[in-house]
Design a protein around this motif. Structure first.
Motif, short mmCIF file in Angstrom:
data_model
loop_
_atom_site.label_atom_id
_atom_site.label_comp_id
_atom_site.label_asym_id
_atom_site.label_seq_id
_atom_site.Cartn_x
_atom_site.Cartn_y
_atom_site.Cartn_z
N VAL A 176 0.86 -1.17 0.00
CA VAL A 176 0.00 0.00 0.00
C VAL A 176 0.90 1.23 0.00
O VAL A 176 1.75 1.40 0.86
N VAL A 177 0.74 2.08 -0.98
CA VAL A 177 1.56 3.27 -1.12
C VAL A 177 0.64 4.49 -0.97
O VAL A 177 -0.36 4.60 -1.67
N PRO A 178 1.00 5.41 -0.09
CA PRO A 178 0.18 6.61 0.05
C PRO A 178 0.21 7.41 -1.24
O PRO A 178 1.20 7.45 -1.96
N SER A 179 -0.86 8.08 -1.54
CA SER A 179 -0.97 8.79 -2.82
C SER A 179 -0.02 9.98 -2.89
O SER A 179 0.32 10.43 -3.98
N ALA A 180 0.44 10.51 -1.75
CA ALA A 180 1.35 11.66 -1.78
C ALA A 180 2.73 11.25 -2.27
O ALA A 180 3.48 12.06 -2.78
N ILE A 181 3.08 9.99 -2.15
CA ILE A 181 4.41 9.54 -2.55
C ILE A 181 4.48 9.25 -4.05
O ILE A 181 5.51 9.36 -4.67
N VAL A 182 3.38 8.91 -4.64
CA VAL A 182 3.35 8.52 -6.06
C VAL A 182 3.60 9.76 -6.92
O VAL A 182 3.06 10.85 -6.68
N ALA A 183 4.46 9.64 -7.90
CA ALA A 183 4.80 10.76 -8.78
C ALA A 183 3.60 11.08 -9.68
O ALA A 183 2.88 10.20 -10.10
N GLN A 184 3.47 12.35 -9.95
CA GLN A 184 2.38 12.81 -10.81
C GLN A 184 2.96 13.40 -12.07
O GLN A 184 4.01 14.04 -12.07
N ASN A 185 2.24 13.25 -13.14
CA ASN A 185 2.65 13.81 -14.42
C ASN A 185 2.05 15.21 -14.54
O ASN A 185 0.85 15.39 -14.45
#
Length: 100
Positions: A90-99
């Motif tokens: 489970v990865v928090p959404s703040a850590i995921v890179a955004q385009n």
């Protein structure tokens, strides 16, 4: 005059005979060619049927040899292991890179 008529009739008769002989020769030659072509068509059809049977046998052999059990065995030989359990991270959404 009688000789000229006789000579002319001999020439016509000779030309008629030569024409008839040429027509007969042409007919026999064409019949021979048609017979040969028919024979070759029959041979090719028999070869085609044999090839179709060979392809069907190869397809059946391919299906027989490519079963799921064989794939599992080959994967085991290659060092792969069977998956028993799957764990998700489970990865928090703040850590995921955004385009952007």
């Amino acid at each position: 005059m009688a000789k000229t008529k006789k000579k002319a009739s001999n020439i016509i008769l000779t030309l008629s005979f030569i024409s008839l002989a040429a027509l007969i020769f042409t007919y026999v030659f064409q019949v021979s060619q048609v017979s040969q072509a028919s024979y070759e068509i029959g041979q090719t059809q028999r070869q085609l049927e044999g090839t179709k049977k060979d392809v069907a046998a190869l397809d059946a052999s391919l299906l027989k040899n490519n079963t799921l059990k064989n794939y599992e065995q080959k994967l085991g030989e290659m060092g792969y292991e069977k998956i028993d359990r799957i764990d998700y991270v489970v990865v928090p959404s703040a850590i995921v890179a955004q385009n952007r």
